[in-house]
Design a protein around this motif. Structure first.
Motif, PDB file in Angstrom:
ATOM      1  N   THR A 284      68.816  49.144  35.415  1.00 55.89           N
ATOM      2  CA  THR A 284      69.488  48.284  36.388  1.00 55.89           C
ATOM      3  C   THR A 284      69.463  48.905  37.777  1.00 55.89           C
ATOM      4  N   ALA A 285      69.450  50.222  37.871  1.00 56.52           N
ATOM      5  CA  ALA A 285      69.362  50.883  39.173  1.00 56.52           C
ATOM      6  C   ALA A 285      68.029  50.563  39.847  1.00 56.52           C
ATOM      7  N   TRP A 286      66.929  50.575  39.079  1.00 57.04           N
ATOM      8  CA  TRP A 286      65.641  50.227  39.659  1.00 57.04           C
ATOM      9  C   TRP A 286      65.563  48.737  39.976  1.00 57.04           C
ATOM     10  N   ALA A 287      66.271  47.903  39.231  1.00 57.09           N
ATOM     11  CA  ALA A 287      66.298  46.475  39.553  1.00 57.09           C
ATOM     12  C   ALA A 287      66.955  46.273  40.922  1.00 57.09           C
ATOM     13  N   THR A 288      68.052  46.978  41.184  1.00 58.62           N
ATOM     14  CA  THR A 288      68.717  46.898  42.483  1.00 58.62           C
ATOM     15  C   THR A 288      67.806  47.412  43.591  1.00 58.62           C
ATOM     16  N   GLN A 289      67.139  48.531  43.358  1.00 59.79           N
ATOM     17  CA  GLN A 289      66.229  49.104  44.347  1.00 59.79           C
ATOM     18  C   GLN A 289      65.075  48.142  44.656  1.00 59.79           C
ATOM     19  N   LEU A 290      64.532  47.524  43.621  1.00 57.58           N
ATOM     20  CA  LEU A 290      63.413  46.610  43.815  1.00 57.58           C
ATOM     21  C   LEU A 290      63.846  45.335  44.539  1.00 57.58           C
ATOM     22  N   ARG A 291      65.075  44.903  44.306  1.00 60.52           N
ATOM     23  CA  ARG A 291      65.573  43.728  45.043  1.00 60.52           C
ATOM     24  C   ARG A 291      65.651  44.024  46.539  1.00 60.52           C
ATOM     25  N   LEU A 292      65.958  45.258  46.892  1.00 59.45           N
ATOM     26  CA  LEU A 292      65.983  45.644  48.302  1.00 59.45           C
ATOM     27  C   LEU A 292      64.569  45.712  48.899  1.00 59.45           C
ATOM     28  N   LEU A 293      63.598  46.031  48.074  1.00 59.58           N
ATOM     29  CA  LEU A 293      62.214  46.135  48.526  1.00 59.58           C
ATOM     30  C   LEU A 293      61.444  44.813  48.462  1.00 59.58           C
ATOM     31  N   THR A 294      62.088  43.757  47.987  1.00 58.55           N
ATOM     32  CA  THR A 294      61.412  42.478  47.764  1.00 58.55           C
ATOM     33  C   THR A 294      60.710  41.926  49.004  1.00 58.55           C
TER      34      THR A 294
END
Length: 176
Positions: free
Chosen positions: A119-129
């Motif tokens: 879930t931490a990488w999901a949050t990080q990837l949402r910021l990089l979208t």
């Protein structure tokens, strides 16, 4: 050789290499009607009135690249191949560290689904979208990817058996 009888044309001189016969047959085949052509034609004579020449035409062997490109264009596979190319080069496009923690799953109607391993990488990837959408559109063409749907890891379910409690807290210690 000359003919003394009226109405019979003079025959051309015969050559030992056979080119005169080949030229005569080619001309006769090219000018003849379809029924007459069928009688004159052998396996190696040109068809449909075309005479083989020194210049390339559509009857010549084609390069594999040109043939595959024509097949892709005829079937409309261009976008699919580019998208799968992006899936194959995912690590190059997003970077090695990000690629270790997320993978593309599907692409349909401009929506790319990406699965992360936490879930931490999901949050990080949402910021990089926004950056990722721009980078993918540079590779695939403007407007190809419109939305990236970032999903977290597949989590285990605590539901076991036919009965469950809605909004339950999951398995707990019941001894005490």
């Amino acid at each position: 050789m000359s003919s003394d009888e009226p109405g019979i044309p003079e025959a051309p001189e015969h050559r030992d290499d056979g080119l005169d016969l080949a030229r005569a047959l080619t001309r006769a085949t090219a000018k003849a009607s379809p029924a007459a052509r069928k009688k004159l034609r052998k396996k190696d004579t040109p068809r449909r009135g075309r005479v083989s020449g020194a210049h390339p035409d559509d009857r010549d062997p084609q390069l594999l690249d040109a043939t595959v490109s024509r097949l892709v264009d005829d079937h409309g596979w261009d976008l699919d191949l580019r998208v799968h190319g992006v899936f194959g080069r995912w690590g190059e496009l997003v970077g090695g560290e990000v690629a270790q923690h997320c993978t593309p799953e599907t692409f349909a109607d401009g929506r790319l689904v990406v699965r992360t391993d936490s879930t931490a990488w999901a949050t990080q990837l949402r910021l990089l979208t926004p950056t990722l959408v721009r980078r993918l559109n540079e590779e695939l063409g403007h407007g190809t990817v419109t939305v990236i749907d970032v999903q977290g890891p597949h989590l285990p379910t605590w539901k076991k058996g036919p009965r469950s409690v809605r909004d339950g807290r999951g398995p707990r210690d019941t001894y005490g």
